[in-house]
Design a protein around this motif. Structure first.
Motif, PDB file in Angstrom:
ATOM      1  N   ARG A  12      36.870 -66.966  27.527  1.00 30.25           N
ATOM      2  CA  ARG A  12      36.924 -68.381  27.149  1.00 30.25           C
ATOM      3  C   ARG A  12      35.887 -69.203  27.914  1.00 30.25           C
ATOM      4  O   ARG A  12      35.359 -70.170  27.389  1.00 30.25           O
ATOM      5  N   ASP A  13      35.584 -68.817  29.157  1.00 29.20           N
ATOM      6  CA  ASP A  13      34.565 -69.522  29.941  1.00 29.20           C
ATOM      7  C   ASP A  13      33.182 -69.345  29.309  1.00 29.20           C
ATOM      8  O   ASP A  13      32.414 -70.310  29.202  1.00 29.20           O
ATOM      9  N   VAL A  14      32.881 -68.131  28.885  1.00 33.53           N
ATOM     10  CA  VAL A  14      31.591 -67.857  28.247  1.00 33.53           C
ATOM     11  C   VAL A  14      31.508 -68.597  26.918  1.00 33.53           C
ATOM     12  O   VAL A  14      30.478 -69.192  26.588  1.00 33.53           O
ATOM     13  N   ARG A  15      32.602 -68.615  26.164  1.00 34.80           N
ATOM     14  CA  ARG A  15      32.615 -69.335  24.881  1.00 34.80           C
ATOM     15  C   ARG A  15      32.381 -70.831  25.095  1.00 34.80           C
ATOM     16  O   ARG A  15      31.629 -71.464  24.357  1.00 34.80           O
ATOM     17  N   GLU A  16      33.025 -71.401  26.087  1.00 36.46           N
ATOM     18  CA  GLU A  16      32.838 -72.823  26.381  1.00 36.46           C
ATOM     19  C   GLU A  16      31.395 -73.115  26.780  1.00 36.46           C
ATOM     20  O   GLU A  16      30.822 -74.118  26.351  1.00 36.46           O
ATOM     21  N   ALA A  17      30.799 -72.247  27.590  1.00 35.52           N
ATOM     22  CA  ALA A  17      29.405 -72.435  27.992  1.00 35.52           C
ATOM     23  C   ALA A  17      28.491 -72.348  26.775  1.00 35.52           C
ATOM     24  O   ALA A  17      27.537 -73.133  26.652  1.00 35.52           O
ATOM     25  N   ALA A  18      28.783 -71.441  25.855  1.00 35.49           N
ATOM     26  CA  ALA A  18      27.980 -71.310  24.638  1.00 35.49           C
ATOM     27  C   ALA A  18      28.117 -72.565  23.783  1.00 35.49           C
ATOM     28  O   ALA A  18      27.125 -73.073  23.252  1.00 35.49           O
ATOM     29  N   ARG A  19      29.315 -73.088  23.667  1.00 33.98           N
ATOM     30  CA  ARG A  19      29.523 -74.318  22.896  1.00 33.98           C
ATOM     31  C   ARG A  19      28.816 -75.504  23.541  1.00 33.98           C
ATOM     32  O   ARG A  19      28.432 -76.452  22.857  1.00 33.98           O
ATOM     33  N   ALA A  20      28.634 -75.436  24.849  1.00 29.98           N
ATOM     34  CA  ALA A  20      27.958 -76.513  25.577  1.00 29.98           C
ATOM     35  C   ALA A  20      26.437 -76.365  25.545  1.00 29.98           C
ATOM     36  O   ALA A  20      25.729 -77.191  26.110  1.00 29.98           O
ATOM     37  N   GLY A  21      25.940 -75.294  24.902  1.00 33.24           N
ATOM     38  CA  GLY A  21      24.505 -75.158  24.722  1.00 33.24           C
ATOM     39  C   GLY A  21      23.853 -73.936  25.328  1.00 33.24           C
ATOM     40  O   GLY A  21      22.652 -73.729  25.142  1.00 33.24           O
ATOM     41  N   ALA A  22      24.578 -73.125  26.064  1.00 33.60           N
ATOM     42  CA  ALA A  22      23.984 -71.912  26.646  1.00 33.60           C
ATOM     43  C   ALA A  22      23.610 -70.952  25.516  1.00 33.60           C
ATOM     44  O   ALA A  22      24.421 -70.694  24.626  1.00 33.60           O
ATOM     45  N   ILE A  23      22.371 -70.449  25.567  1.00 33.76           N
ATOM     46  CA  ILE A  23      21.932 -69.524  24.520  1.00 33.76           C
ATOM     47  C   ILE A  23      21.677 -68.123  25.063  1.00 33.76           C
ATOM     48  O   ILE A  23      21.275 -67.240  24.321  1.00 33.76           O
ATOM     49  N   SER A  24      21.923 -67.923  26.350  1.00 33.47           N
ATOM     50  CA  SER A  24      21.773 -66.598  26.945  1.00 33.47           C
ATOM     51  C   SER A  24      22.884 -66.403  27.978  1.00 33.47           C
ATOM     52  O   SER A  24      23.513 -67.372  28.422  1.00 33.47           O
ATOM     53  N   ALA A  25      23.085 -65.158  28.349  1.00 37.14           N
ATOM     54  CA  ALA A  25      24.106 -64.872  29.364  1.00 37.14           C
ATOM     55  C   ALA A  25      23.762 -65.560  30.678  1.00 37.14           C
ATOM     56  O   ALA A  25      24.636 -66.147  31.327  1.00 37.14           O
ATOM     57  N   CYS A  26      22.496 -65.531  31.052  1.00 36.65           N
ATOM     58  CA  CYS A  26      22.092 -66.166  32.314  1.00 36.65           C
ATOM     59  C   CYS A  26      22.352 -67.666  32.294  1.00 36.65           C
ATOM     60  O   CYS A  26      22.806 -68.239  33.283  1.00 36.65           O
ATOM     61  N   GLN A  27      22.081 -68.301  31.164  1.00 39.27           N
ATOM     62  CA  GLN A  27      22.352 -69.737  31.065  1.00 39.27           C
ATOM     63  C   GLN A  27      23.843 -70.013  31.132  1.00 39.27           C
ATOM     64  O   GLN A  27      24.267 -70.984  31.765  1.00 39.27           O
ATOM     65  N   ALA A  28      24.643 -69.175  30.504  1.00 40.85           N
ATOM     66  CA  ALA A  28      26.091 -69.352  30.550  1.00 40.85           C
ATOM     67  C   ALA A  28      26.598 -69.189  31.978  1.00 40.85           C
ATOM     68  O   ALA A  28      27.400 -70.002  32.456  1.00 40.85           O
ATOM     69  N   TYR A  29      26.122 -68.174  32.667  1.00 38.35           N
ATOM     70  CA  TYR A  29      26.552 -67.948  34.046  1.00 38.35           C
ATOM     71  C   TYR A  29      26.130 -69.108  34.937  1.00 38.35           C
ATOM     72  O   TYR A  29      26.883 -69.573  35.776  1.00 38.35           O
ATOM     73  N   ARG A  30      24.896 -69.581  34.733  1.00 37.62           N
ATOM     74  CA  ARG A  30      24.393 -70.713  35.515  1.00 37.62           C
ATOM     75  C   ARG A  30      25.265 -71.944  35.280  1.00 37.62           C
ATOM     76  O   ARG A  30      25.581 -72.673  36.220  1.00 37.62           O
ATOM     77  N   ALA A  31      25.663 -72.172  34.025  1.00 38.70           N
ATOM     78  CA  ALA A  31      26.525 -73.306  33.700  1.00 38.70           C
ATOM     79  C   ALA A  31      27.872 -73.200  34.400  1.00 38.70           C
ATOM     80  O   ALA A  31      28.514 -74.217  34.687  1.00 38.70           O
ATOM     81  N   LEU A  32      28.279 -71.970  34.691  1.00 36.98           N
ATOM     82  CA  LEU A  32      29.554 -71.741  35.375  1.00 36.98           C
ATOM     83  C   LEU A  32      29.385 -71.677  36.893  1.00 36.98           C
ATOM     84  O   LEU A  32      30.336 -71.413  37.616  1.00 36.98           O
ATOM     85  N   GLY A  33      28.152 -71.884  37.360  1.00 35.15           N
ATOM     86  CA  GLY A  33      27.885 -71.865  38.792  1.00 35.15           C
ATOM     87  C   GLY A  33      27.844 -70.475  39.396  1.00 35.15           C
ATOM     88  O   GLY A  33      28.053 -70.289  40.593  1.00 35.15           O
TER      89      GLY A  33
END
Length: 56
Positions: A12-33
């Protein structure tokens, strides 16, 4: 479901990051700190992000 054991990141954390604009795994992880450690989760995180982007 847990996507990344090293960082305790859930699907769910990865899905939320993707909905917030992350287009790669690294961007999603970065968004999650966080950042990937062992990297085994990156392909699964990519699948989740791709499915979220396709659904948008």
């Amino acid at each position: 479901m847990v996507v990344c054991v090293c960082n305790a990141i859930r699907e769910r954390d990865v899905r939320e990051a993707a909905r917030a604009g992350a287009i790669s795994a690294c961007q999603a992880y970065r968004a999650l700190g966080r950042k990937p450690k062992c990297g085994q989760c990156v392909p699964y995180a990519r699948e989740i992000i791709d499915s979220e982007r396709a659904a948008a």
